[in-house]
Every structure is written in structure tokens, then in C-alpha cells.
Design a protein around this motif. Structure first.
Motif, PDB file in Angstrom:
ATOM      1  N   UNK A 184      -2.022  54.480   8.622  1.00 15.15           N
ATOM      2  CA  UNK A 184      -1.512  55.763   9.067  1.00 15.15           C
ATOM      3  C   UNK A 184      -0.113  56.292   8.836  1.00 15.15           C
ATOM      4  N   UNK A 185       0.330  57.492   8.966  1.00 13.99           N
ATOM      5  CA  UNK A 185       1.756  57.650   8.765  1.00 13.99           C
ATOM      6  C   UNK A 185       2.452  57.989  10.077  1.00 13.99           C
ATOM      7  N   UNK A 186       1.639  58.102  11.113  1.00 14.99           N
ATOM      8  CA  UNK A 186       2.075  58.115  12.709  1.00 14.99           C
ATOM      9  C   UNK A 186       1.269  57.959  13.437  1.00 14.99           C
ATOM     10  N   UNK A 187       1.629  57.510  14.848  1.00 15.77           N
ATOM     11  CA  UNK A 187       0.710  57.142  15.995  1.00 15.77           C
ATOM     12  C   UNK A 187       0.081  58.456  16.392  1.00 15.77           C
ATOM     13  N   UNK A 188      -1.320  58.448  16.651  1.00 17.78           N
ATOM     14  CA  UNK A 188      -1.920  59.515  17.004  1.00 17.78           C
ATOM     15  C   UNK A 188      -1.499  59.797  18.613  1.00 17.78           C
ATOM     16  N   UNK A 189      -0.846  58.867  19.370  1.00 17.08           N
ATOM     17  CA  UNK A 189      -0.572  59.271  20.643  1.00 17.08           C
ATOM     18  C   UNK A 189       0.775  59.636  20.905  1.00 17.08           C
ATOM     19  N   UNK A 190       1.912  59.332  20.173  1.00 18.57           N
ATOM     20  CA  UNK A 190       3.088  59.657  20.384  1.00 18.57           C
ATOM     21  C   UNK A 190       3.801  60.519  19.136  1.00 18.57           C
ATOM     22  N   UNK A 191       3.306  60.273  18.310  1.00 12.65           N
ATOM     23  CA  UNK A 191       3.783  60.797  16.799  1.00 12.65           C
ATOM     24  C   UNK A 191       4.896  59.973  16.240  1.00 12.65           C
ATOM     25  N   UNK A 192       5.346  58.819  16.690  1.00 12.44           N
ATOM     26  CA  UNK A 192       6.259  58.127  15.896  1.00 12.44           C
ATOM     27  C   UNK A 192       5.453  57.451  14.836  1.00 12.44           C
ATOM     28  N   UNK A 193       6.724  57.006  13.923  1.00 16.38           N
ATOM     29  CA  UNK A 193       6.268  56.346  12.629  1.00 16.38           C
ATOM     30  C   UNK A 193       6.416  54.869  12.690  1.00 16.38           C
ATOM     31  N   UNK A 194       6.831  54.187  13.846  1.00 16.68           N
ATOM     32  CA  UNK A 194       6.947  52.791  14.004  1.00 16.68           C
ATOM     33  C   UNK A 194       5.816  52.105  14.425  1.00 16.68           C
ATOM     34  N   UNK A 195       4.894  51.832  12.800  1.00 15.22           N
ATOM     35  CA  UNK A 195       3.576  51.324  12.952  1.00 15.22           C
ATOM     36  C   UNK A 195       3.640  50.011  12.357  1.00 15.22           C
ATOM     37  N   UNK A 196       2.883  49.006  12.993  1.00 11.43           N
ATOM     38  CA  UNK A 196       2.758  47.728  12.239  1.00 11.43           C
ATOM     39  C   UNK A 196       1.132  47.234  12.595  1.00 11.43           C
ATOM     40  N   UNK A 197       0.674  46.691  11.661  1.00 10.00           N
ATOM     41  CA  UNK A 197      -0.545  46.053  11.397  1.00 10.00           C
ATOM     42  C   UNK A 197      -0.901  45.127  12.861  1.00 10.00           C
ATOM     43  N   UNK A 198      -2.074  45.411  13.485  1.00  9.77           N
ATOM     44  CA  UNK A 198      -2.320  44.519  14.714  1.00  9.77           C
ATOM     45  C   UNK A 198      -3.283  43.106  14.355  1.00  9.77           C
ATOM     46  N   UNK A 199      -3.054  42.321  15.043  1.00 13.76           N
ATOM     47  CA  UNK A 199      -3.769  41.028  14.598  1.00 13.76           C
ATOM     48  C   UNK A 199      -5.173  40.860  15.105  1.00 13.76           C
ATOM     49  N   UNK A 200      -5.741  41.886  15.784  1.00 10.22           N
ATOM     50  CA  UNK A 200      -7.004  41.685  16.009  1.00 10.22           C
ATOM     51  C   UNK A 200      -8.011  41.999  15.035  1.00 10.22           C
ATOM     52  N   UNK A 201      -7.806  42.894  14.180  1.00 11.90           N
ATOM     53  CA  UNK A 201      -8.765  42.854  12.975  1.00 11.90           C
ATOM     54  C   UNK A 201      -8.518  44.176  12.118  1.00 11.90           C
ATOM     55  N   UNK A 202      -9.416  44.183  11.205  1.00  9.32           N
ATOM     56  CA  UNK A 202      -9.333  45.300  10.088  1.00  9.32           C
ATOM     57  C   UNK A 202      -9.033  46.666  10.953  1.00  9.32           C
ATOM     58  N   UNK A 203      -8.152  47.257  10.027  1.00  7.79           N
ATOM     59  CA  UNK A 203      -7.827  48.841  10.517  1.00  7.79           C
ATOM     60  C   UNK A 203      -7.236  48.876  11.896  1.00  7.79           C
ATOM     61  N   UNK A 204      -6.674  47.837  12.575  1.00  7.07           N
ATOM     62  CA  UNK A 204      -6.089  47.913  13.621  1.00  7.07           C
ATOM     63  C   UNK A 204      -4.505  47.925  13.618  1.00  7.07           C
ATOM     64  N   UNK A 205      -3.830  48.899  14.263  1.00  9.44           N
ATOM     65  CA  UNK A 205      -2.589  49.107  14.158  1.00  9.44           C
ATOM     66  C   UNK A 205      -1.840  49.283  15.561  1.00  9.44           C
ATOM     67  N   UNK A 206      -0.640  48.955  15.868  1.00  9.24           N
ATOM     68  CA  UNK A 206       0.175  49.039  17.030  1.00  9.24           C
ATOM     69  C   UNK A 206       1.202  49.782  16.743  1.00  9.24           C
TER      70      UNK A 206
END
Length: 59
Positions: A7-29
Motif C-alpha cells: 500500500x502507498x498510505x494507511x487507509x485509516x490516517x493517510x500516513x505513508x510510514x508503513x511496515x510489513x507486519x509479522x502476523x502474516x501475508x499482506x499484513x501491514x502496520x
């Protein structure tokens, strides 16, 4: 096609500081709002793209 949809931005706040999440495939934080979310491709629509050329008023 890549293995991970990024993703290019967070769907909740619009920020671009995203990192892959450890929980699984296609998960981001998001580091800005501290939320985690997951991307999921649902599939292609069978109806495709349709044009609507009539029946409306010109603005």
C-alpha cells in the motif's frame, strides 16, 4: 505480479510510514496511528467496464 501488494498510505490516517507486519501475508502496520491492517485481493469483476452514454442531463 509481485508476491506482496504494497500500500502507498494507511487507509485509516493517510500516513505513508508503513511496515510489513509479522502476523502474516499482506499484513501491514502504520507507525503513525499504531494500527495494523491486511490487504486482500478479492478477484476480477465479471461485468467488466461499462459505459453509460445516455439517459442523463448535461451539467
Amino acid at each position: 505480479m509481485s508476491e506482496r501488494a504494497a500500500p502507498f498510505y494507511c487507509p485509516y490516517c493517510g500516513d505513508e510510514d508503513l511496515r510489513p507486519n509479522e502476523t502474516g501475508h499482506a499484513a501491514w502496520e502504520c507507525a503513525a496511528c499504531n494500527r495494523a491492517f491486511q490487504l486482500k485481493f478479492l478477484g476480477l469483476l465479471t461485468r467488466g467496464v461499462q459505459r453509460n452514454d445516455g439517459g442523463g442531463e448535461d451539467i
